[in-house]
Design a protein around this motif. Structure first.
Motif: not given
Ligand SMILES: [Mg+2]
Ligand SMILES: Nc1ncnc2c1ncn2[C@@H]1O[C@H](COP(=O)(O)OP(=O)(O)OP(=O)(O)O)[C@@H](O)[C@H]1O
Length: 454
Positions: A343, A347, A409, A418
């Motif tokens: 995660n 990211n 996002k 996440g």
């Molecule tokens: Mg993420």
């Protein structure tokens, strides 16, 4: 003869003693002793507790200290008049709800209108008609009683709404949490099944390549020996063979063939290693913690994300700098920890891509994406820092990043789960902390700390 509160204590003594029974209290503010006397007698006979004041200021004080159920207020008084007294009582939230009835002269409709516009509920006229006075007072006391009950019911209702809202938001939180856990275990088990399936499919062919490579190596060794023997026994084999030997560069082939086979062997071992770490990566964690090499998890995560790190037409490759400390095996839930690494790293890649997106030319040389992974250990804890030089996170966004479903996002790209899953894994499962240090334009660092004893 009735005296005001300031002049004698008789009435006050009488009225305070009445606060213990349920008599309704009426305050009469009037400077005329005759009026006071008439009203006092009439009201007391009708069963009310009566207090009197002879000027506006004393009246206001009395209302503040000892609120009555209703006020009878004369208009013409020395000092502040009835209108001003009414205005002040209406302006104070603690006294504005007490009904005020003006005492006016029979003919004075201007006064009546003014009094009503200042917030009085009614008026009575001099000379008094006892029945009318009592009827009006009774009506307004009833209205006030109903208003109070209404207020109380409203408050109870508001309280109930508050309680229900709290219950519902609690239930919603719980629902979100269990949904989160569901998604989390779904994700893990799906990844696990996928990887186990793929690893199994790949392992079979790789297995027979590696087994056959062993035989091939032996056969080739034998053939090479045989060729060398031929060369020794028949040093002049004739033009045709000699030409062929030259054309194929036999010497080179004899030297290179074992090397080719060794590197093929190395390659299959690499594939087997990768498959093994993928299996380790996705195998479901048991109840117990396991002592594992954290770096192996980081490496596998990087390997899985390799396709996102390499150079693309729109940007150069992302550099990964590893500053690994000398870590022993750490007791943890390895699969879940790997999920956290995945995660954080994905990211970081997203944030770098976002920071490069707006630069249109390839003059991004000065904006090379960079991820730095740093691991350290001390007596109490192991620390894993993952830094990226991406867009960074503003303070207001930072306050929300660990909330489930929070994402900046576009739809379909991020689910916003996440970090909340990662935070849950680190804090609840490992008793550690997950911190974010970031500011816009200066990249982001996530710091995982896991206590060694838990
Ligand atoms: Mg993420
Ligand atoms: N390294 C980072 N740099 C900049 N912003 C970040 C970084 N990591 C997280 N964020 C911000 O935090 C938000 C939440 O991240 P999180 O990983 O929880 O969800 P997501 O990445 O949007 O979706 P997904 O569920 O697919 O991971 C992101 O949408 C992004 O705005």
């Amino acid at each position: 003869m009735i005296n005001s509160h300031n002049q004698t204590n008789d009435l006050v003594t009488e009225s305070t003693s009445n606060t213990f029974n349920n008599l309704e209290t009426i305050l009469v503010i009037d400077d005329s002793p005759t009026n006071l006397e008439v009203l006092h007698a009439t009201l007391e006979n009708a069963g009310y507790e009566v207090r009197v004041e002879m000027d506006g200021n004393s009246g206001i004080e009395q209302v503040k200290n000892n609120p009555p159920d209703l006020i009878l207020l004369d208009v013409m008084m020395p000092g502040i008049d009835g209108f001003e007294t009414c205005r002040r009582l209406q302006a104070n939230p603690s006294t504005q709800e007490i009904p005020i009835i003006f005492i006016t002269a029979l003919s004075d409709s201007v006064e009546k209108v003014k009094g009503l516009s200042l917030g009085a509920v009614d008026y009575i006229t001099k000379p008094f008609n006892q029945k009318e006075v009592l009827a009006r007072i009774k009506l307004h006391l009833k209205l006030r009683q109903l208003n109070l009950e209404l207020d109380e019911q409203k408050q109870q209702l508001e309280q109930r709404v508050k309680e229900r809202t709290a219950e519902l938001s609690h239930a919603l939180e719980e629902l979100k949490k269990s949904q989160l856990q569901l998604v989390q275990s779904e994700k893990i088990s799906f990844l696990g099944q996928l990887v186990t399936g793929v690893a199994h499919e790949v392992n079979n062919p790789v297995g027979f390549i590696s087994t056959n490579l062993y035989y091939a190596y032996n056969y080739i060794q034998d053939l090479i020996n045989l060729v060398k023997l031929y060369q020794k026994e028949f040093p002049t084999p004739g033009y045709e063979i000699e030409d062929n030997i030259k054309a194929m560069d036999l010497q080179h082939v004899l030297e290179d063939l074992p090397k080719v086979l060794s590197s093929m062997k190395l390659g299959t071992e690499r594939i087997q290693g990768i498959m093994q770490s993928l299996r380790n990566f996705s195998r479901l964690d048991g109840e117990e913690k396991k002592a594992v090499d954290i770096h192996e998890g980081l490496e596998t995560s990087l390997m899985i994300l390799q396709h996102r790190l390499k150079a693309l037409p729109k940007r150069p490759a992302i550099n990964v700098i590893k500053e690994y400390g000398n870590l022993p095996k750490i007791k943890c839930y390895p699969v879940q920890l790997n999920q956290v690494f995945m995660n954080l790293l994905s990211n970081a890649i997203d944030a770098i891509e976002e920071s490069i997106k707006d630069i249109d030319t390839f003059s991004t040389a000065y904006r090379i994406g960079l991820i730095r992974i740093c691991t350290t250990i001390d007596k109490q804890q192991v620390t894993i820092k993952i830094y990226d030089n991406g867009i960074g996170i503003s303070e207001s966004v930072q306050n929300q990043i660990f909330q489930p479903f929070f994402t900046t996002k576009p739809e379909g790209k991020g689910s916003g789960l996440g970090l909340s899953i990662s935070n849950q894994i680190i804090t609840e499962k490992h008793g550690g902390t997950l911190q974010c240090i970031s500011s816009v334009g200066n990249g982001t660092e996530f710091v995982i700390q896991i206590p060694l004893k838990s």
